[in-house]
Write a protein that holds these residues in place. Structure first.
Motif, PDB file in Angstrom:
ATOM      1  N   GLU A 170       0.527  -1.160  -0.012  1.00 15.43           N
ATOM      2  CA  GLU A 170      -0.290   0.023   0.400  1.00 15.43           C
ATOM      3  C   GLU A 170       1.082   1.875  -0.237  1.00 15.43           C
ATOM      4  OE1 GLU A 170      -3.254   2.275   0.260  1.00 15.43           O
ATOM      5  OE2 GLU A 170      -3.001   0.680  -0.166  1.00 15.43           O
ATOM      6  N   GLU A 171       0.103   2.023  -0.856  1.00 14.69           N
ATOM      7  CA  GLU A 171       1.276   3.621  -0.778  1.00 14.69           C
ATOM      8  C   GLU A 171       2.771   3.553  -1.340  1.00 14.69           C
ATOM      9  OE1 GLU A 171       0.476   6.214   1.800  1.00 14.69           O
ATOM     10  OE2 GLU A 171      -1.976   6.171   1.589  1.00 14.69           O
ATOM     11  N   GLU A 172       2.907   2.317  -2.232  1.00 14.81           N
ATOM     12  CA  GLU A 172       4.492   2.200  -2.592  1.00 14.81           C
ATOM     13  C   GLU A 172       5.462   2.839  -3.704  1.00 14.81           C
ATOM     14  OE1 GLU A 172       7.677  -1.631  -3.969  1.00 14.81           O
ATOM     15  OE2 GLU A 172       5.797  -2.109  -3.410  1.00 14.81           O
ATOM     16  N   THR A 173       6.397   3.364  -3.617  1.00 15.44           N
ATOM     17  CA  THR A 173       6.825   4.272  -4.788  1.00 15.44           C
ATOM     18  C   THR A 173       7.512   3.406  -5.458  1.00 15.44           C
ATOM     19  OG1 THR A 173       6.578   6.349  -2.712  1.00 15.44           O
ATOM     20  CG2 THR A 173       7.817   6.082  -5.153  1.00 15.44           C
ATOM     21  N   ILE A 174       7.249   3.264  -7.188  1.00 15.91           N
ATOM     22  CA  ILE A 174       7.787   2.142  -7.754  1.00 15.91           C
ATOM     23  C   ILE A 174       8.212   3.253  -8.992  1.00 15.91           C
ATOM     24  CG2 ILE A 174       7.545   0.767  -9.414  1.00 15.91           C
ATOM     25  CD1 ILE A 174       4.931   0.013  -7.550  1.00 15.91           C
ATOM     26  N   ARG A 175       9.451   2.807  -9.060  1.00 15.30           N
ATOM     27  CA  ARG A 175      10.439   4.067 -10.131  1.00 15.30           C
ATOM     28  C   ARG A 175      11.037   3.148 -11.047  1.00 15.30           C
ATOM     29  NH1 ARG A 175      11.540   5.382  -4.636  1.00 15.30           N
ATOM     30  NH2 ARG A 175      12.003   7.930  -4.321  1.00 15.30           N
ATOM     31  N   SER A 176       9.999   3.177 -12.281  1.00 16.07           N
ATOM     32  CA  SER A 176      10.240   2.922 -13.130  1.00 16.07           C
ATOM     33  C   SER A 176      10.350   3.248 -14.886  1.00 16.07           C
ATOM     34  CB  SER A 176       9.148   1.488 -13.202  1.00 16.07           C
ATOM     35  OG  SER A 176       9.076   0.843 -15.117  1.00 16.07           O
ATOM     36  N   ASN A 177      11.333   3.716 -15.174  1.00 16.88           N
ATOM     37  CA  ASN A 177      11.879   4.514 -16.535  1.00 16.88           C
ATOM     38  C   ASN A 177      10.105   3.707 -17.603  1.00 16.88           C
ATOM     39  OD1 ASN A 177      12.732   6.910 -15.170  1.00 16.88           O
ATOM     40  ND2 ASN A 177      14.579   5.249 -16.018  1.00 16.88           N
ATOM     41  N   GLU A 178      10.464   2.647 -18.135  1.00 18.09           N
ATOM     42  CA  GLU A 178       9.304   2.237 -18.798  1.00 18.09           C
ATOM     43  C   GLU A 178       7.619   2.146 -18.387  1.00 18.09           C
ATOM     44  OE1 GLU A 178      12.079   0.678 -16.921  1.00 18.09           O
ATOM     45  OE2 GLU A 178      13.914   1.398 -19.120  1.00 18.09           O
ATOM     46  N   GLY A 179       7.303   2.643 -16.694  1.00 19.15           N
ATOM     47  CA  GLY A 179       5.983   2.587 -16.238  1.00 19.15           C
ATOM     48  C   GLY A 179       5.589   1.064 -16.060  1.00 19.15           C
ATOM     49  N   ASN A 227       4.288   0.567 -19.704  1.00 15.99           N
ATOM     50  CA  ASN A 227       3.646   1.915 -20.320  1.00 15.99           C
ATOM     51  C   ASN A 227       3.060   2.570 -19.605  1.00 15.99           C
ATOM     52  OD1 ASN A 227       4.609   4.254 -22.303  1.00 15.99           O
ATOM     53  ND2 ASN A 227       2.953   3.647 -23.595  1.00 15.99           N
ATOM     54  N   ILE A 228       2.907   3.191 -18.031  1.00 15.29           N
ATOM     55  CA  ILE A 228       1.655   3.342 -17.425  1.00 15.29           C
ATOM     56  C   ILE A 228       2.568   5.236 -17.241  1.00 15.29           C
ATOM     57  CG2 ILE A 228       0.481   3.746 -15.673  1.00 15.29           C
ATOM     58  CD1 ILE A 228      -0.051   1.701 -16.839  1.00 15.29           C
ATOM     59  N   ASP A 229       1.247   5.558 -17.342  1.00 16.63           N
ATOM     60  CA  ASP A 229       1.932   7.245 -16.910  1.00 16.63           C
ATOM     61  C   ASP A 229       2.345   7.779 -14.974  1.00 16.63           C
ATOM     62  OD1 ASP A 229       1.394   8.276 -19.380  1.00 16.63           O
ATOM     63  OD2 ASP A 229      -0.825   8.784 -18.426  1.00 16.63           O
ATOM     64  N   ARG A 230       2.858   8.373 -14.815  1.00 12.66           N
ATOM     65  CA  ARG A 230       3.741   8.466 -13.805  1.00 12.66           C
ATOM     66  C   ARG A 230       2.346   9.345 -12.933  1.00 12.66           C
ATOM     67  NH1 ARG A 230       7.720  13.732 -13.727  1.00 12.66           N
ATOM     68  NH2 ARG A 230       6.131  14.919 -15.135  1.00 12.66           N
ATOM     69  N   GLY A 231       2.497   9.131 -11.860  1.00  9.50           N
ATOM     70  CA  GLY A 231       1.618   9.532 -10.900  1.00  9.50           C
ATOM     71  C   GLY A 231       1.166   8.624  -9.671  1.00  9.50           C
ATOM     72  N   GLU A 232      -0.499   8.760  -8.886  1.00  6.73           N
ATOM     73  CA  GLU A 232      -0.373   8.123  -8.428  1.00  6.73           C
ATOM     74  C   GLU A 232      -1.618   6.821  -9.055  1.00  6.73           C
ATOM     75  OE1 GLU A 232      -4.528   8.483  -5.150  1.00  6.73           O
ATOM     76  OE2 GLU A 232      -3.487   9.932  -5.077  1.00  6.73           O
ATOM     77  N   HIS A 233      -1.620   5.596  -8.834  1.00  9.45           N
ATOM     78  CA  HIS A 233      -2.644   4.486  -9.484  1.00  9.45           C
ATOM     79  C   HIS A 233      -3.146   3.385  -8.721  1.00  9.45           C
ATOM     80  CE1 HIS A 233      -1.910   5.714 -13.432  1.00  9.45           C
ATOM     81  NE2 HIS A 233      -0.851   6.421 -13.156  1.00  9.45           N
ATOM     82  N   LYS A 289      -2.976   1.211  -3.424  1.00  8.82           N
ATOM     83  CA  LYS A 289      -3.037   2.739  -4.062  1.00  8.82           C
ATOM     84  C   LYS A 289      -1.334   2.866  -4.296  1.00  8.82           C
ATOM     85  CE  LYS A 289      -4.072   6.400  -1.756  1.00  8.82           C
ATOM     86  NZ  LYS A 289      -4.580   7.603  -0.603  1.00  8.82           N
ATOM     87  N   VAL A 290      -0.526   2.714  -5.445  1.00  9.99           N
ATOM     88  CA  VAL A 290       0.657   2.970  -5.774  1.00  9.99           C
ATOM     89  C   VAL A 290       0.877   4.063  -6.501  1.00  9.99           C
ATOM     90  CG1 VAL A 290       0.961   0.332  -5.611  1.00  9.99           C
ATOM     91  CG2 VAL A 290       0.506   1.716  -7.792  1.00  9.99           C
ATOM     92  N   PHE A 291       2.011   4.264  -5.749  1.00  9.21           N
ATOM     93  CA  PHE A 291       3.176   5.609  -7.347  1.00  9.21           C
ATOM     94  C   PHE A 291       4.008   5.284  -7.750  1.00  9.21           C
ATOM     95  CE2 PHE A 291       1.418   6.796  -2.661  1.00  9.21           C
ATOM     96  CZ  PHE A 291       0.245   7.745  -2.805  1.00  9.21           C
ATOM     97  N   LEU A 292       3.571   5.744  -8.601  1.00 12.91           N
ATOM     98  CA  LEU A 292       5.191   5.404 -10.079  1.00 12.91           C
ATOM     99  C   LEU A 292       5.867   6.534 -10.221  1.00 12.91           C
ATOM    100  CD1 LEU A 292       5.800   3.480 -12.094  1.00 12.91           C
ATOM    101  CD2 LEU A 292       4.420   4.415 -13.576  1.00 12.91           C
ATOM    102  N   HIS A 293       7.110   6.955 -10.546  1.00 10.76           N
ATOM    103  CA  HIS A 293       8.087   7.389 -11.093  1.00 10.76           C
ATOM    104  C   HIS A 293       8.885   7.488 -11.589  1.00 10.76           C
ATOM    105  CE1 HIS A 293       8.488  10.215  -7.150  1.00 10.76           C
ATOM    106  NE2 HIS A 293       7.288   9.340  -6.373  1.00 10.76           N
ATOM    107  N   ARG A 294       8.870   8.008 -13.232  1.00  4.79           N
ATOM    108  CA  ARG A 294       8.751   7.873 -14.078  1.00  4.79           C
ATOM    109  C   ARG A 294       9.757   8.910 -14.956  1.00  4.79           C
ATOM    110  NH1 ARG A 294       5.359   5.746 -18.911  1.00  4.79           N
ATOM    111  NH2 ARG A 294       6.742   4.959 -20.543  1.00  4.79           N
TER     112      ARG A 294
END
Length: 171
Positions: free
Chosen positions: A83-92, A132-138, A159-164
């Motif tokens: 829950e609320e993990e931040t994931i760093r993936s430039n590929e999304g 290929n997910i956009d950055r932000g909250e999902h 809820k997770v956060f994607l940094h891209r």
């Protein structure tokens, strides 16, 4: 007046039991009736002529520990990401894993919902990969469904956060 007629009818009814008449026709057939016929005789029934039917004890089938496939009570939860993990993936890319008990029946399917919309096709495996997910909250939810789309179970939203990293291509 009506009350007295009702009481009279109730008092007379036990005395008015059905009489059975027996007679033989010209062809020699024996007939029984509740109405008197010419040459009919009243049939007297003894107590020992009453039918005594004893039903066998009902057979109680041992309860099956396995429910039919359409009545399984699934317990589901998303195990990864947290829950609320931040994931760093430039590929999304995000991988989502679900834990499901009992094991998914062969006639049931798992469906992933991202931000309230179905993502990809229904599948049997409990591991989903979004790309290929956009950055932000999902927000992700996984649902167990029957072949005709009936909801059987659902995970709580995750809820997770994607940094891209986005490269600025302006030159």
């Amino acid at each position: 007046m009506r009350l007295s007629l009702l009481i009279l009818a109730l008092l007379i009814s036990p005395l008015n039991h059905a009489t059975v008449y027996k007679w033989v026709d010209e062809d020699g057939k024996v007939h029984f009736s509740d109405e008197p016929v010419k040459n009919a005789e009243v049939v007297e029934f003894n107590k020992n002529t009453e039918n005594q039917v004893k039903l066998p004890q009902p057979y109680i089938k041992a309860e099956s520990t396995q429910l039919p496939a359409d009545r399984l009570n699934y317990k589901m939860r998303i195990t990864s990401p947290s829950e609320e993990e931040t994931i760093r993936s430039n590929e999304g890319e995000i991988s989502i894993a679900v834990q499901l008990e009992p094991k998914l029946a062969s006639s049931h399917l798992l469906v992933l919902f991202m931000d309230g919309k179905q993502y990809g096709d229904a599948q049997q495996r409990g591991l989903f990969r979004v790309t290929n997910i956009d950055r932000g909250e999902h927000s992700f939810i996984i649902k167990a469904l029957t072949q005709d789309g009936k909801l059987l179970a659902s995970t709580p939203p995750r809820k997770v956060f994607l940094h891209r990293t986005i490269q600025n291509r302006a030159r």
